[in-house]
Design an enzyme around this catalytic site. Structure first.
Site, mmCIF file in Angstrom:
data_model
loop_
_atom_site.group_PDB
_atom_site.id
_atom_site.type_symbol
_atom_site.label_atom_id
_atom_site.label_comp_id
_atom_site.label_asym_id
_atom_site.label_seq_id
_atom_site.Cartn_x
_atom_site.Cartn_y
_atom_site.Cartn_z
ATOM 1 N N HIS A 60 -2.319 -4.557 -10.460
ATOM 2 C CA HIS A 60 -3.007 -3.380 -11.016
ATOM 3 C C HIS A 60 -3.286 -3.589 -12.501
ATOM 4 O O HIS A 60 -2.419 -4.078 -13.242
ATOM 5 C CB HIS A 60 -2.137 -2.129 -10.852
ATOM 6 C CG HIS A 60 -2.002 -1.680 -9.422
ATOM 7 N ND1 HIS A 60 -2.854 -0.756 -8.850
ATOM 8 C CD2 HIS A 60 -1.150 -2.066 -8.436
ATOM 9 C CE1 HIS A 60 -2.513 -0.571 -7.585
ATOM 10 N NE2 HIS A 60 -1.492 -1.362 -7.307
ATOM 11 N N GLU B 279 -10.204 0.545 -6.214
ATOM 12 C CA GLU B 279 -9.288 -0.349 -5.511
ATOM 13 C C GLU B 279 -9.907 -1.718 -5.215
ATOM 14 O O GLU B 279 -11.085 -1.818 -4.829
ATOM 15 C CB GLU B 279 -8.839 0.274 -4.180
ATOM 16 C CG GLU B 279 -7.841 1.393 -4.341
ATOM 17 C CD GLU B 279 -7.089 1.672 -3.062
ATOM 18 O OE1 GLU B 279 -6.849 0.725 -2.289
ATOM 19 O OE2 GLU B 279 -6.751 2.854 -2.827
ATOM 20 N N CYS C 267 -4.586 6.335 -4.685
ATOM 21 C CA CYS C 267 -4.009 4.998 -4.530
ATOM 22 C C CYS C 267 -2.538 5.109 -4.898
ATOM 23 O O CYS C 267 -2.222 5.377 -6.067
ATOM 24 C CB CYS C 267 -4.735 4.004 -5.430
ATOM 25 S SG CYS C 267 -4.079 2.325 -5.333
ATOM 26 N N CYS D 92 0.868 -1.183 0.000
ATOM 27 C CA CYS D 92 0.000 0.000 0.000
ATOM 28 C C CYS D 92 0.902 1.229 0.000
ATOM 29 O O CYS D 92 1.659 1.430 0.960
ATOM 30 C CB CYS D 92 -0.909 -0.007 1.234
ATOM 31 S SG CYS D 92 -1.977 1.442 1.343
ATOM 32 N N GLY E 182 -1.349 2.410 -7.110
ATOM 33 C CA GLY E 182 -2.050 2.620 -8.385
ATOM 34 C C GLY E 182 -1.375 3.684 -9.229
ATOM 35 O O GLY E 182 -1.243 3.545 -10.452
#
Ligand SMILES: N[C@H](CCC[C@H](N)C(=O)O)C(=O)O
Length: 276
Positions: free
Chosen positions: A161, A210, A219, A75, A222
Site C-alpha cells: 500500500h 486498488e 479496502c 484482503c 487499505g
C-alpha cells in the site's frame, strides 16, 4: 459443470466466493476476469476461494484474486466475508477461525450484528518486504509521479500500500494519480493507493484505488495501511475510525511490531450457480 457461489460484500467491496473444498475450481486468470466482469459475468472486485488448510494450526486456506485475474496475498474485507461464508455454509461452527492466506495465518472472530474482528498480523514497514524501492525505512517517502514530487507512506499488510495525505478526499485526484502510482516502478509488485484525509487523531476519511481492481467502495487492508501510515507520521492515535465511501472500519494498532486489529461488517447478498 455448474459451480455454486455466494455474492458477498464488506462495506460495498464485493466478492464472488466459492467453496473450493467440495467443488474443483481452477482459478484461471481469464475465467476470473470473466467472473468479475459486471456485464459479461457475475461482477465483483475480487474472487475468493475457500480451500482446505495448508498452514499449520489453520482450519482453511483462503485465496484472493483481483478483478484483473491477479492472485494477491491479503484482503481485509474479504477476510470478514470469508468468516461469514464458512459459518453460514456450515463449514465450521467456531466463533474464532484461524485461516491461512498467501501472506500467512490470520485469526477471524465472528461477533454480533454481522460484525467480524480480524487479527491482521503485524504491519510491515521495511521497504524490501513491502516491496518498495527505498534506501532506508521512513515514515514517508518522496515519489516522482508524472513530473511531480509526491509524499507517500509505504506499508504492507501482506499486500503493498502507498498512502497519500489529502485535504479533502472528495476532491482527491484518485482517477488521475491512482493508476500512475499503482504501476510505479518503485513498487515492483504494483501497489494499492490510498488517499487519506485526517479529521482528527481518532478519525480519518479514505478512498482507495486498488491494485488490480481500480477504486473500490472500501479496502480493508487499505484502511489498515492508512492508519499505520498516519500513526507513523504522528497524526493518528492507536484506535481510529476509518470512514470509506462504503462505510466505516475500526482499526486498532498500538504501534510498530504490534498486532493490528480490524473490525467491520460482512454480508451475503445472494447465492448463485455459474456454468463453467
Ligand atoms: N487489491 C488488493 C487485494 C484486495 C484488498 C481489498 N479488497 C481489501 O479489502 O483489503 C491487492 O491487490 O493487494
Amino acid at each position: 459443470m455448474k459451480l455454486r457461489f455466494t455474492k458477498m460484500q464488506g462495506l460495498g467491496n464485493d466478492f464472488v466466493v466459492f467453496d473450493a473444498i467440495s467443488q474443483s475450481i481452477d482459478p484461471d486468470p481469464t475465467w476470473i476476469r470473466h467472473l468479475a466482469d459486471r456485464r459479461f459475468g457475475v461482477g465483483c472486485d475480487q474472487v475468493l476461494l475457500v480451500e482446505p488448510p495448508r498452514l499449520p494450526d489453520t482450519d482453511f486456506q483462503y485465496r484472493i484474486f483481483n478483478a484483473d485475474g491477479s492472485e494477491v496475498e491479503q484482503c481485509g474485507n474479504g477476510a470478514r466475508c470469508f468468516a461469514r461464508f464458512v459459518r453460514d455454509r456450515g463449514l465450521t461452527d467456531k466463533d474464532e477461525i484461524p485461516v491461512g492466506t498467501a501472506a500467512g495465518a490470520i485469526r477471524l472472530y465472528l461477533g454480533p450484528n454481522d460484525q467480524v474482528r480480524v487479527d491482521m498480523g503485524v504491519p510491515i514497514l521495511e521497504p524490501v518486504r513491502i516491496p518498495f524501492i527505498a534506501d532506508t525505512q521512513a515514515s514517508a517517502y518522496e515519489l516522482e509521479v508524472d513530473d511531480r514530487r509526491l509524499t507517500v507512506g509505504a506499508v504492507s499488510m501482506g499486500n503493498p500500500h502507498a498512502v497519500l495525505l489529502v485535504e479533502d478526499v472528495d476532491r482527491a485526484p484518485v482517477e488521475r494519480l491512482g493508476p500512475l502510482i499503482e504501476i510505479h516502478p518503485r513498487f515492483p509488485q504494483r501497489v494499492n493507493v490510498g488517499f487519506m484525509q485526517i479529521l482528527d487523531p481518532g478519525h480519518a476519511r479514505l478512498r482507495v484505488f486498488e491494485r488490480g481492481a481500480g477504486e473500490t467502495l472500501a479496502c480493508g487492508t487499505g484502511a489498515c495501511a492508512a492508519m499505520v501510515s498516519g500513526q507513523m507520521r504522528g497524526l493518528l492515535e492507536d484506535r481510529v475510525q476509518v470512514k470509506l465511501p462504503g462505510g466505516d472500519l475500526m482499526i486498532e494498532w498500538p504501534g510498530p511490531g504490534e498486532t493490528l486489529w480490524m473490525t467491520g461488517p460482512a454480508e451475503s447478498v445472494f447465492h448463485g450457480e455459474i456454468e463453467r
